[in-house]
Design an enzyme around this catalytic site. Structure first.
Site, short mmCIF file in Angstrom:
data_model
loop_
_atom_site.label_atom_id
_atom_site.label_comp_id
_atom_site.label_asym_id
_atom_site.label_seq_id
_atom_site.Cartn_x
_atom_site.Cartn_y
_atom_site.Cartn_z
N LYS B 88 0.80 -1.17 -0.06
CA LYS B 88 0.08 0.00 -0.02
C LYS B 88 0.87 1.14 -0.04
CE LYS B 88 -2.44 -0.99 3.54
NZ LYS B 88 -2.46 -2.41 4.13
N CYS B 177 -11.94 1.56 16.66
CA CYS B 177 -10.98 0.50 16.38
C CYS B 177 -9.98 0.62 17.54
CB CYS B 177 -10.16 0.77 15.03
SG CYS B 177 -9.26 2.35 15.31
N MET B 178 -10.03 1.60 18.54
CA MET B 178 -8.91 1.63 19.59
C MET B 178 -9.22 2.19 20.89
SD MET B 178 -8.66 4.75 18.65
CE MET B 178 -8.29 5.26 20.54
N MET B 362 -7.02 -5.16 16.62
CA MET B 362 -8.55 -5.42 16.40
C MET B 362 -9.21 -6.68 17.17
SD MET B 362 -9.19 -2.47 15.45
CE MET B 362 -7.77 -1.37 15.74
N GLY B 399 -4.65 0.89 14.18
CA GLY B 399 -5.04 0.73 12.80
C GLY B 399 -4.77 1.86 11.91
N GLN B 400 -4.95 3.23 12.35
CA GLN B 400 -5.19 4.47 11.62
C GLN B 400 -3.74 5.21 11.74
OE1 GLN B 400 -9.09 5.75 10.81
NE2 GLN B 400 -9.54 4.80 12.76
#
Lengths: 111, 807
Positions: B88, B177-178, B362, B399-400
């Site tokens: 990515k 997510c967190m 996650m 995750g971000q």
């Protein structure tokens, strides 16, 4: 007009043979490492179908241990250059004919 | 630049990308082609930026030519990725140039979005915001952002909504997510974010991955882990998961547990540690307190569910009694892992000669007991003292790209402020002073977490929602309900984004956003590293940064004096204002000029030095002597009783472990808290009608909902559509072939998609897995909106479905 690059890891002792095999394929350009057992491969084809076909042929070579794609560009000046054309939801019913897109559009007038 | 034929330029760029990748495999590799590191580089201006995608925070070098980003390399100067990139990252700049990029503002007229001048759209947003507040009150307006917000985006959003408008209706998709990681940190340590850093990977002997498919989700960190193992064959990688993945194949041991039973597994590991007296008794006596909380919390499924945990003092004897229920032989059947394997895991953690890092993301966080699972992993490390030192530590990954930097540090959640929480008087006063607003402006109670915010939108308590940098009409669980809520009359939805999505489909106004390197910004990654980038290319059309969109609307609402910054220097001015919130040794951020010069800086940044291991006086200035005393704005200060830290008895007199000095200054008692958290069942389990577990997640090619990566040709072609992984034996029994279309049905909805058997991942019997990147196959119409009542983070990993063959 897809243009992609890969790092190619040959099976042990097969670097030269593999390099020769790749170089003989139309659309392939190979640059072997001078001091390591790997090669760089760039494929340059005129359509997505040709690209897929070439990749399948490359993947089918017996002397390849690993093939790692590192770059891929479809020239944006060409009609097939927009990946969104394949992935945008306006196209999704074509990709997924059995799936009815969820009702998403608002019909009311707010503004 | 020299005039180079475009095709030739692309060819060289392709070779350069491949050569860069090869150099990460064999650092000294050479190709004998001078142009590879000569001529081409002269034509291209390489500038630093953090990657746009996951929370790893890789440093990239972006190749610029002709006003366009044309290539990407891993930044060899970045301590995060050391020149590596994942698939990515290498293709990230192509996400800027999709054909259907939103270039102009749009408003909905007669049911259709039509282009309008940007200034007209901004006027309309401000007008409707004001009208909604006047008619329905300030808590009828809201903003929903993202862990992809830059730090300035989130800061301005929080200041506008909490400080100026005066509503705590600020949330971000990082809740999805967190949030459990945050509440886990806060309840165990009183301060958020990991104590260690990625350098732990270079020192650890054992990596335990808790429900974390790092090979696909954090491939660069996974590569670093494999490199550590290559250099040190003694290293062991243990994959704890509910399905076999690429991570499993690279691990030394893959252990598959029944969904939700990780709670029992963690306690069973602790049971085995104390049974063998492997605990670090000095560490526990000096640095740990024991606490119990409420049980039977529910699952947040009630319409206006609310819950507040309470910490009660416990002690070592109570903890031993609690652990007695988790003897490995007694829980092995529940967990689905043999007792001997549980004992082996405990021996890895308990061996004083092995350094252990636990990673999770996650699988642990998106869990109806996500906070508890975070606590339980900390318990293991605290029992054996393996924390806050190189190679030893629990490490919660995000995750971000800026879930930490923007959402957790800036505090873009309903309960949070840039420092402290809205319930803390001194934190509100601190914020009011810096924001120069009356302290009464900042409400002292949180409003809605993300799921509740969308429920409030559905009910009509919220009438106006501004959504930036996220795609909730793909990512929310139990999606049907929340889409219908957004589509109701008298709801006004503003969406700032870069491409059309199902979320722009429900918008009344679409604002065209400048993306990533089209504007200046900062992200903060999983290891507390803040990374700055300059604007590198011009945005297309009328695109404007989300930061500046917010400022424009704020000024239209009459708050110009609170947002006085110039367009040229506003990012630096915002950073200087924001960092006043963290001007203490526990969280000091690097100055703007340092950020610009370096490939990221880890906070706390004290006296020109990064703090790599918090709470350890050897590395952390705040942990040395007088600087302790508990963080005045930290949570967890509710317990003022005895710490319950009586020394465990019966320890091995011959234990040769060194004495570990720590100062867990986040808690008033300067101790980390071991929580007595039991196993409790999930919100929904398979039954006769819905006999399969559904697990959802990501794939390496796509970022979240795919709105960017599906516009990158290579990535789209590599993974063009979502699919359902079905266990081979289940498929055989049901007569399902690989590639056959099936329908997954839950109590909430259904989707049709291809079954894949022995594909990339293999679920255990009775499970299916579906990635959520595909807006054409909305798996979240099937998922359940149950959440952890403490963190309010939904569980996307467990609900019950049935499989139907189609045709």
């Amino acid at each position: 007009m897809p243009l992609c690059s890969y790092v190619v890891i040959p099976r042990f002792g097969q670097k030269e043979k593999l390099g020769a095999a790749l170089s003989s394929m139309e659309g392939c350009e190979v640059l072997p490492a001078a001091n390591a057992d790997l090669l760089l491969l760039v494929t340059d084809t005129d359509s997505l179908d040709t690209d897929a076909e070439l990749r399948a042929r490359v993947e089918g070579l017996p002397d390849i241990q690993a093939l790692v794609m590192t770059f891929g560009e479809i020239d944006p000046d060409t009609p097939e250059g927009d990946p969104a054309g394949a992935s945008r939801r306006r196209s999704l019913p074509v990709i997924e004919p059995g799936v009815a897109p969820a009702p998403r559009k608002r019909n009311r007038t707010n503004v | 630049m020299n005039v180079v034929d475009r095709r030739e330029f692309l060819r060289r760029t392709a070779f350069m990308s491949a050569a860069s990748a090869a150099a990460t495999m064999v650092p000294e590799v050479a190709f004998g082609a001078e142009w590879l590191d000569g001529e081409l580089q002269q034509d291209v201006d390489w500038r630093k930026a953090p990657c746009r995608f996951c929370g790893t925070g890789c440093g990239l070098l972006i190749g610029l030519s002709g006003g366009r980003a044309v290539a990407v390399r891993g930044d060899p100067e970045s301590p995060v990725n050391r020149g590596l990139c994942c698939v990515k990252g290498y293709h990230s700049v192509q996400a800027l140039y999709g054909r259907d990029r939103i270039r102009n503002a749009m408003v909905r007229r007669n049911g259709r979005l039509v282009e309008v001048p940007l200034q007209e759209a901004l006027d309309l947003v401000a007008q409707r915001l004001r009208e909604t507040m006047d008619e329905h009150g300030k808590d009828a307006v809201s903003i929903y952002g993202s862990g992809q917000w830059t730090i300035p985006d989130g800061y301005v959003a929080s200041k506008l909504f909490k400080g100026a408008i005066g509503t705590n209706n600020v949330e971000a998709n990082a809740r999805l997510c967190m949030a459990s990681a945050v509440t886990g940190f806060m309840s165990s340590f009183g301060l958020d974010e990991p104590m260690g850093c990625y350098e732990d990977i270079d020192h650890a002997d054992v990596f335990v991955l808790w429900g974390n498919n790092m090979a696909e989700m954090h491939p660069i960190l996974f590569s670093r882990m494999l490199e550590r193992k290559r250099q040190n064959p003694r290293v062991r990688i243990i994959d704890l998961a509910t399905r076999t993945t690429r991570t499993s194949y690279a691990a030394d041991k893959s252990l598959l547990f029944t969904p939700q039973t990780d709670l029992a597994l963690a306690n069973a590991i602790c049971n085995e540690i104390v049974r063998n007296q492997w605990e670090d008794h000095d560490f526990i006596r000096e640095h740990v307190a024991f606490k119990s909380g409420k049980t039977g919390l529910g699952y947040g499924l009630e319409e206006k569910a609310s819950f507040a945990d309470e910490a009660h003092d416990a002690d070592w004897e109570e903890y031993l009694e609690f652990l007695a229920d988790y003897e490995p032989d007694a829980v092995a059947e529940l967990i689905g892992i043999p007792a001997d394997e549980i004992r082996y895991l405990a021996s890895l953690y308990g061996d004083p000669a092995r350094k252990v890092v636990s990673f999770w993301c996650m699988g642990v966080n998106q869990h109806t007991r996500g906070t508890w699972m975070n606590n339980l992993i900390y318990n293991i490390h605290l029992l054996v003292g393996k924390i806050s030192e190189p190679g030893n530590g629990p490490f919660s990954l995000t995750g971000q790209p800026s879930a930490c930097g923007t959402v957790r540090e800036v505090g873009t959640l309903t309960h949070a402020l840039p420092h402290g929480t809205v319930t803390q008087k001194e934190a509100r006063e601190h914020a009011a002073e810096i924001w120069q607003v009356p302290v009464e402006n900042i409400p002292d109670r949180p409003t809605h977490d993300t799921v509740q915010m969308f429920r409030a939108l559905d009910r009509g308590e919220i009438r106006f929602m501004w959504i930036q940098v996220t795609n909730p009409m793909v990512s929310l669980p139990h999606l049907n309900r929340y889409r219908e809520g957004a589509l109701k009359e008298d709801r006004f939805i503003v969406v700032s984004d870069v491409y059309p999505t199902p979320t722009t489909d429900v918008a009344d106004v679409v604002l065209p956003s400048a993306m990533w390197i089209e504007r200046e910004g900062m992200f903060g990654n999983s290891e507390r590293r803040t990374q700055h980038w300059d604007q590198l290319v011009e945005p297309p059309g009328d695109c404007m940064s989300d930061t500046w969109q917010l400022i424009e609307v704020a000024r239209r609402l009459g708050y110009r004096e609170l947002f006085p910054w110039s367009e040229e220097t506003h990012i630096e001015e915002i950073w200087n204002e924001y960092t006043r919130f963290h001007d203490n040794p526990k969280h000091r951020m690097a100055p703007y000029d340092e950020l610009r010069a370096r490939p990221g800086v880890i906070w706390p940044f004290v006296d020109g030095e990064e703090t790599k291991w918090r709470y350890n006086p050897e590395y952390d200035p705040a942990a040395r002597g007088e600087s302790g005393g508990g963080d005045e704005h930290a949570e967890g200060g509710e317990s003022r009783g005895t710490s319950g830290h009586e020394a465990p008895t019966g320890h091995d007199a011959g234990d040769t472990r060194h004495r570990r000095v720590r100062n867990f200054y986040g808690k008033p008692d300067h101790r980390a808290w071991i929580w007595l958290r039991p196993y409790e069942p999930p919100a929904e389990s398979p039954d006769d009608e819905y006999p399969f577990w559904l697990n959802t997640g990501r794939v390496v090619e796509h970022w979240h909902t795919g709105s960017m990566t599906r516009r990158i040709p290579v990535l789209h072609r590599a993974m063009p559509r979502a699919y359902a992984e079905v266990n081979a034996e289940d498929a055989r029994e049901m007569g399902i072939r690989d590639g056959q279309r099936i329908r997954l049905v839950s109590r909430r909805g259904s989707v049709e998609l291809e079954a894949r058997i022995d594909f990339r991942g293999q679920p255990t019997r009775g499970q299916v897995f579906v990635p959520f990147f595909d807006e054409g196959i909305l798996i979240n119409e099937v998922t359940l909106d149950a959440y952890c009542p403490i963190s309010r983070e939904p569980d996307y990993k467990k609900c019950a479905v049935r499989i139907e063959r189609v045709g």
